[in-house]
Design a protein around this motif. Sequence first.
Motif, mmCIF file in Angstrom:
data_model
loop_
_atom_site.group_PDB
_atom_site.id
_atom_site.type_symbol
_atom_site.label_atom_id
_atom_site.label_comp_id
_atom_site.label_asym_id
_atom_site.label_seq_id
_atom_site.Cartn_x
_atom_site.Cartn_y
_atom_site.Cartn_z
ATOM 1 N N CYS A 30 8.871 -5.882 1.843
ATOM 2 C CA CYS A 30 9.666 -4.917 2.491
ATOM 3 C C CYS A 30 9.625 -3.498 2.234
ATOM 4 C CB CYS A 30 11.167 -5.452 2.906
ATOM 5 S SG CYS A 30 12.045 -4.459 3.824
ATOM 6 N N ASN A 31 9.212 -2.665 3.098
ATOM 7 C CA ASN A 31 8.995 -1.103 2.618
ATOM 8 C C ASN A 31 8.310 -0.792 1.344
ATOM 9 O OD1 ASN A 31 10.512 -0.250 4.854
ATOM 10 N ND2 ASN A 31 12.292 -0.877 3.636
ATOM 11 N N ASN A 53 0.443 -0.831 3.058
ATOM 12 C CA ASN A 53 -1.068 -0.858 3.970
ATOM 13 C C ASN A 53 -0.669 -1.678 5.191
ATOM 14 O OD1 ASN A 53 -0.641 -2.890 1.948
ATOM 15 N ND2 ASN A 53 -2.243 -3.973 2.860
ATOM 16 N N TYR A 54 0.448 -2.260 5.130
ATOM 17 C CA TYR A 54 1.225 -3.019 6.377
ATOM 18 C C TYR A 54 2.386 -2.033 6.971
ATOM 19 C CZ TYR A 54 -1.232 -7.474 6.856
ATOM 20 O OH TYR A 54 -2.258 -8.491 6.960
ATOM 21 N N ASN A 55 1.870 -0.881 7.220
ATOM 22 C CA ASN A 55 3.238 -0.061 7.537
ATOM 23 C C ASN A 55 4.158 -0.548 8.340
ATOM 24 O OD1 ASN A 55 4.318 2.949 7.229
ATOM 25 N ND2 ASN A 55 3.346 3.054 9.585
ATOM 26 N N PRO A 56 5.429 -0.511 7.654
ATOM 27 C CA PRO A 56 5.888 0.338 6.545
ATOM 28 C C PRO A 56 6.084 -0.413 5.319
ATOM 29 C CG PRO A 56 7.810 -0.504 7.504
ATOM 30 C CD PRO A 56 6.719 -0.939 8.582
ATOM 31 N N ASN A 57 5.455 -1.735 5.378
ATOM 32 C CA ASN A 57 5.478 -2.666 4.410
ATOM 33 C C ASN A 57 4.100 -2.675 3.379
ATOM 34 O OD1 ASN A 57 7.731 -3.691 5.341
ATOM 35 N ND2 ASN A 57 6.721 -4.893 6.800
ATOM 36 N N GLN A 58 4.204 -3.511 2.427
ATOM 37 C CA GLN A 58 3.008 -4.112 1.584
ATOM 38 C C GLN A 58 2.446 -5.201 2.302
ATOM 39 O OE1 GLN A 58 2.573 -6.367 -0.905
ATOM 40 N NE2 GLN A 58 0.806 -5.477 -2.047
ATOM 41 N N GLY A 59 1.380 -5.452 2.340
ATOM 42 C CA GLY A 59 0.873 -6.780 2.990
ATOM 43 C C GLY A 59 -0.064 -7.406 2.146
ATOM 44 N N ASP A 118 -3.785 -4.333 -15.440
ATOM 45 C CA ASP A 118 -2.409 -3.892 -15.480
ATOM 46 C C ASP A 118 -2.429 -2.727 -14.435
ATOM 47 O OD1 ASP A 118 0.448 -3.495 -16.335
ATOM 48 O OD2 ASP A 118 -0.194 -2.156 -17.770
ATOM 49 N N MET A 119 -1.448 -2.768 -13.455
ATOM 50 C CA MET A 119 -1.118 -1.866 -12.781
ATOM 51 C C MET A 119 -2.107 -1.904 -11.419
ATOM 52 S SD MET A 119 1.688 -1.270 -13.850
ATOM 53 C CE MET A 119 2.337 -0.150 -12.586
ATOM 54 N N GLU A 120 -3.046 -2.698 -11.429
ATOM 55 C CA GLU A 120 -3.909 -2.975 -10.118
ATOM 56 C C GLU A 120 -2.831 -3.032 -8.983
ATOM 57 O OE1 GLU A 120 -7.839 -5.102 -9.751
ATOM 58 O OE2 GLU A 120 -6.482 -6.815 -9.165
ATOM 59 N N GLU A 121 -2.959 -2.080 -8.075
ATOM 60 C CA GLU A 121 -2.230 -2.158 -7.001
ATOM 61 C C GLU A 121 -0.762 -2.132 -7.297
ATOM 62 O OE1 GLU A 121 -2.649 -1.867 -3.540
ATOM 63 O OE2 GLU A 121 -4.970 -1.856 -4.089
ATOM 64 N N ASN A 122 -0.334 -1.278 -8.436
ATOM 65 C CA ASN A 122 0.964 -0.841 -8.925
ATOM 66 C C ASN A 122 1.637 -2.366 -9.399
ATOM 67 O OD1 ASN A 122 1.637 1.711 -10.056
ATOM 68 N ND2 ASN A 122 3.186 1.591 -8.343
ATOM 69 N N TYR A 123 1.008 -3.543 -9.677
ATOM 70 C CA TYR A 123 1.706 -4.489 -10.174
ATOM 71 C C TYR A 123 1.551 -4.559 -11.580
ATOM 72 C CZ TYR A 123 1.750 -7.001 -5.626
ATOM 73 O OH TYR A 123 2.137 -7.302 -4.475
ATOM 74 N N PRO A 124 2.594 -4.902 -12.367
ATOM 75 C CA PRO A 124 2.296 -4.634 -13.977
ATOM 76 C C PRO A 124 1.827 -6.033 -14.476
ATOM 77 C CG PRO A 124 4.708 -5.406 -13.230
ATOM 78 C CD PRO A 124 4.149 -4.969 -12.046
ATOM 79 N N GLY A 125 1.107 -5.899 -15.727
ATOM 80 C CA GLY A 125 0.605 -7.071 -16.430
ATOM 81 C C GLY A 125 -0.986 -7.287 -16.284
ATOM 82 N N ASN A 126 -1.672 -7.456 -17.104
ATOM 83 C CA ASN A 126 -3.064 -8.095 -17.094
ATOM 84 C C ASN A 126 -2.752 -9.539 -16.801
ATOM 85 O OD1 ASN A 126 -4.860 -5.544 -18.126
ATOM 86 N ND2 ASN A 126 -3.480 -5.878 -19.959
ATOM 87 N N LEU A 127 -3.135 -9.615 -15.461
ATOM 88 C CA LEU A 127 -3.056 -11.152 -14.913
ATOM 89 C C LEU A 127 -4.357 -11.902 -14.962
ATOM 90 C CD1 LEU A 127 -1.167 -13.198 -13.441
ATOM 91 C CD2 LEU A 127 -2.064 -12.151 -11.107
ATOM 92 N N PRO A 132 8.420 -17.895 0.231
ATOM 93 C CA PRO A 132 8.732 -17.034 1.164
ATOM 94 C C PRO A 132 8.339 -15.522 0.675
ATOM 95 C CG PRO A 132 10.423 -18.427 0.972
ATOM 96 C CD PRO A 132 9.487 -18.809 -0.011
ATOM 97 N N PRO A 133 7.871 -14.524 1.384
ATOM 98 C CA PRO A 133 7.444 -13.468 1.020
ATOM 99 C C PRO A 133 8.722 -12.339 0.684
ATOM 100 C CG PRO A 133 6.442 -13.762 3.168
ATOM 101 C CD PRO A 133 7.418 -14.658 2.626
ATOM 102 N N ILE A 134 8.483 -11.340 -0.127
ATOM 103 C CA ILE A 134 9.782 -10.520 -0.494
ATOM 104 C C ILE A 134 10.346 -9.578 0.702
ATOM 105 C CG2 ILE A 134 10.672 -8.985 -2.275
ATOM 106 C CD1 ILE A 134 7.968 -10.003 -4.008
ATOM 107 N N GLY A 135 11.611 -9.699 1.018
ATOM 108 C CA GLY A 135 12.139 -9.072 2.090
ATOM 109 C C GLY A 135 13.007 -7.979 1.648
ATOM 110 N N VAL A 136 14.065 -7.778 2.455
ATOM 111 C CA VAL A 136 15.055 -6.753 2.505
ATOM 112 C C VAL A 136 15.656 -7.054 1.237
ATOM 113 C CG1 VAL A 136 17.075 -5.695 3.486
ATOM 114 C CG2 VAL A 136 15.317 -6.609 4.984
#
Length: 347
Positions: A82-83, A98-104, A137-146, A316-320
């Motif tokens: 969400c947002n 990229n899924y205005n106004p959300n991230q998708g 780390d920080m790829e698409e602003n996600y923390p951590g080397n995954l 479930p995806p992350i919402g409001v």
Amino acid sequence: MEIFEKVLGISNNKEVICYSISNSKGIEVKILNYGGIITDILTPDRNNKRENIVLKYKNWESYIDNTSYLGALIGRTGGRICNGEVYLGDKKLVLSKNYNPNQGHGGSEGFNKKFYEVKCEILQNEAYVELSRTSPDMEENYPGNLEVKVKYILTEDNELKINYYGKSDKDTLVNMTNHSYFNLSGNGKEDILNHDLYIKSKSIVELNENQAPTGLLMFIEGTEYDFTTSKKIGKDINGNHPQLINGKGYDIPWYLEEGDGADLELYDEATGRVLEVYTDRKSIVIYTHNYPDDEVLENNKSGQWRYGVAIEPQNPPIGVDSCFVEDSILKEGEEYVSQTVYKFEVR
């Protein structure tokens, strides 16, 4: 069991390679080293005619952009955030919208647009193709080397197992899935409205006007979303349920019930093909191809509305207000392990 590989072409100075796994029963699965994309699942019908039961682009180049995510590996997180903002502990992550106004589906350059290292192995009753990479780390602003590994396993019992693995050196978010669009008519001959669908679910995740979860579950008994008794996808798809109108068709997570048996069953009476889905995730997103792209498909047509049903097992995806975020948190040093099984039968 057999595995073959074929170079399809070059993208970004790298070879796009298709890996084919086949068993002795006539099942064959094809996966790309780009995007972890499943391009083909070839299965026989009741007359032993073998056809592709997932939507496929006619030209491999169409997978490079792949705005519909056909067959793609989705990550780090599936669905909308969400947002494009979420709290991970006391840290606020601001993600691309990229899924205005959300991230998708993991952002502008998610797992569906990455190349992977590949390992293949043939065993006695199964064979697999394993894709791996490190999401920095920080790829698409996600923390951590995954560290990511996704194993596609085809068995002699006509099962495709997708095993997902992740491990990060920082707390992060992970909720991977696959975005194949199924059409059991074979080679996209017909739309999916006459497919019979069963879902082991009594509730859906409520979405707001921007298709982001509100944090609430909606009980669905007797509504257009009730598939506890198998019914045709097209029976109620044009109904008046507010969520149905907002999504222009089915496009929502069903929250799964515990218990024995398949979590989902898809059946095409005309061909006899049956797909059963088993997952350890809490929900399955069903999307009925309500916004097709203009790329030409395997059947030489484009813009085909409701010609596939995407079946996306995930939490479930992350919402409001960051609702459901706890279902996507991967703690530093812990392991993300998940499995979805697709079983192919004929009735």
